[in-house]
Design a protein around this motif. Sequence first.
Motif, PDB file in Angstrom:
ATOM      1  N   GLY A   1       0.826  -1.213   0.000  1.00 53.21           N
ATOM      2  CA  GLY A   1       0.000   0.000   0.000  1.00 53.21           C
ATOM      3  C   GLY A   1       0.852   1.250   0.000  1.00 53.21           C
ATOM      4  O   GLY A   1       0.563   2.212  -0.721  1.00 53.21           O
ATOM      5  N   TYR A   2       1.927   1.222   0.788  1.00 54.91           N
ATOM      6  CA  TYR A   2       2.787   2.402   0.877  1.00 54.91           C
ATOM      7  C   TYR A   2       3.440   2.698  -0.480  1.00 54.91           C
ATOM      8  O   TYR A   2       3.408   3.837  -0.968  1.00 54.91           O
ATOM      9  CB  TYR A   2       3.858   2.216   1.959  1.00 54.91           C
ATOM     10  N   ILE A   3       4.026   1.662  -1.091  1.00 56.25           N
ATOM     11  CA  ILE A   3       4.706   1.866  -2.388  1.00 56.25           C
ATOM     12  C   ILE A   3       3.708   2.371  -3.439  1.00 56.25           C
ATOM     13  O   ILE A   3       4.003   3.297  -4.211  1.00 56.25           O
ATOM     14  CB  ILE A   3       5.371   0.557  -2.868  1.00 56.25           C
ATOM     15  N   GLN A   4       2.518   1.785  -3.461  1.00 60.20           N
ATOM     16  CA  GLN A   4       1.524   2.226  -4.452  1.00 60.20           C
ATOM     17  C   GLN A   4       1.136   3.685  -4.235  1.00 60.20           C
ATOM     18  O   GLN A   4       0.862   4.410  -5.187  1.00 60.20           O
ATOM     19  CB  GLN A   4       0.268   1.334  -4.371  1.00 60.20           C
ATOM     20  N   SER A   5       1.128   4.120  -2.960  1.00 60.03           N
ATOM     21  CA  SER A   5       0.746   5.510  -2.690  1.00 60.03           C
ATOM     22  C   SER A   5       1.791   6.471  -3.268  1.00 60.03           C
ATOM     23  O   SER A   5       1.453   7.560  -3.732  1.00 60.03           O
ATOM     24  CB  SER A   5       0.550   5.742  -1.187  1.00 60.03           C
ATOM     25  N   LEU A   6       3.062   6.063  -3.256  1.00 60.71           N
ATOM     26  CA  LEU A   6       4.112   6.897  -3.863  1.00 60.71           C
ATOM     27  C   LEU A   6       3.952   6.906  -5.387  1.00 60.71           C
ATOM     28  O   LEU A   6       4.093   7.950  -6.032  1.00 60.71           O
ATOM     29  CB  LEU A   6       5.500   6.358  -3.507  1.00 60.71           C
ATOM     30  N   LEU A   7       3.661   5.741  -5.948  1.00 64.27           N
ATOM     31  CA  LEU A   7       3.525   5.649  -7.403  1.00 64.27           C
ATOM     32  C   LEU A   7       2.301   6.425  -7.906  1.00 64.27           C
ATOM     33  O   LEU A   7       2.302   6.941  -9.019  1.00 64.27           O
ATOM     34  CB  LEU A   7       3.444   4.170  -7.834  1.00 64.27           C
ATOM     35  N   ASP A   8       1.260   6.527  -7.069  1.00 64.36           N
ATOM     36  CA  ASP A   8       0.096   7.353  -7.426  1.00 64.36           C
ATOM     37  C   ASP A   8       0.516   8.801  -7.613  1.00 64.36           C
ATOM     38  O   ASP A   8       0.040   9.494  -8.500  1.00 64.36           O
ATOM     39  CB  ASP A   8      -0.928   7.337  -6.275  1.00 64.36           C
ATOM     40  N   ARG A   9       1.415   9.261  -6.734  1.00 66.13           N
ATOM     41  CA  ARG A   9       1.839  10.666  -6.760  1.00 66.13           C
ATOM     42  C   ARG A   9       2.863  10.897  -7.864  1.00 66.13           C
ATOM     43  O   ARG A   9       2.819  11.895  -8.559  1.00 66.13           O
ATOM     44  CB  ARG A   9       2.450  11.032  -5.389  1.00 66.13           C
ATOM     45  N   GLU A  10       3.816   9.916  -7.990  1.00 64.13           N
ATOM     46  CA  GLU A  10       4.880  10.037  -8.993  1.00 64.13           C
ATOM     47  C   GLU A  10       5.030   8.698  -9.699  1.00 64.13           C
ATOM     48  O   GLU A  10       5.763   7.829  -9.214  1.00 64.13           O
ATOM     49  CB  GLU A  10       6.210  10.434  -8.317  1.00 64.13           C
ATOM     50  N   PRO A  11       4.358   8.508 -10.823  1.00 62.44           N
ATOM     51  CA  PRO A  11       4.367   7.203 -11.491  1.00 62.44           C
ATOM     52  C   PRO A  11       5.779   6.706 -11.828  1.00 62.44           C
ATOM     53  O   PRO A  11       6.021   5.505 -11.881  1.00 62.44           O
ATOM     54  CB  PRO A  11       3.543   7.441 -12.757  1.00 62.44           C
ATOM     55  N   GLY A  12       6.715   7.626 -11.981  1.00 61.05           N
ATOM     56  CA  GLY A  12       8.082   7.217 -12.312  1.00 61.05           C
ATOM     57  C   GLY A  12       8.960   7.060 -11.086  1.00 61.05           C
ATOM     58  O   GLY A  12      10.182   6.895 -11.212  1.00 61.05           O
TER      59      GLY A  12
END
Length: 283
Positions: A114-125
């Motif tokens: 969940g944590y990693i996906q939340s970062l990828l939501d903000r910055e896909p790269g």
Amino acid sequence: MSQATGQPAFGLAGVMGWPVAHSRSPKIHNHWLEKHGVPGAYVLLPVAPGALPVALPGLAALGFRGCNITIPHKVDAMALVHAVDANARRVGAINTVVVQADGSLKGFNNDGFGYIQSLLDREPGWRADAGPITVLGAGGAARAVVLALADRGAKEIRLVNRTFEKADALAKEFGAPIKALPWAERHVALADVALLVNTTSQGMHGQPPLDLALDALPLRALVSDVIYVPLETPLLAAARQRGHATVNGLGMLLHQARPAFQAWFGVLPEVTPELRRIIEATL
Ligand code: NAP
């Protein structure tokens, strides 16, 4: 009965905790059940601390597909399930239980996902190896976050905790790339970092703000907080005012629920702006 799973077509799941009335999980999962046309319900399961050894093994007999596990049961529940997946075993806690086809219980921990996906939501790269990472805190949330960052290829994780011994023990348990630093060094531990994460309870509703000077933090650094009440902690507000991209803890909460829903109900749901609005309205 569903022919595919042998389970009742009406799917049941819930969250075991104490207290549990404040949990947002019913709103999340019931939203997805309705959205995907899955007949079922996700309910609150208030289970007092001493009652877990009776309540958890009762899941299958009650016809549940599984449940989430929250405070104070996340560690104790590990000893009460038949199997624990490898990641949850490393984290040392489970937040999801799935009733297997044979009625046995398997524990998982989806907080790091969940944590990693939340970062990828903000910055896909976003990449874990973009630069050093500083993590504040060494409690349950930190264990999940640090392991997920290491698994994503982080090269250097500076783990800073008020009680140094806890950070040191975690660094020794997991090894490279984790390095423990004393709490007094938290301000200078921000030099050169690409990602700063707060996993302490400081800044949460009812708690004092995190005592942290951001001066040494490079402006390109992403700043995240696993807290979601309030949505913008004093740390995130200060970071935003300096011009940093920020990520609050709501995405972690929403994304950790996705693999659990898939395991119970057979559909991998999405975190949509509509779902975010529904949950934000409860905060
Ligand atoms: P925990 O295991 O009790 O750990 C608490 C951490 O906060 C420890 O590192 C503790 O340091 C530190 N801390 C407490 N008081 C402090 C103070 N006055 N100054 C500095 N550090 C202090 O709790 P947890 O389960 O990891 O939860 C931590 C936070 O994460 C909570 O706010 C929780 O709501 C949030 N969380 C969010 C999600 C999500 O889905 N977004 C998931 C899990 C948790 P010591 O070791 O020195 O005590």
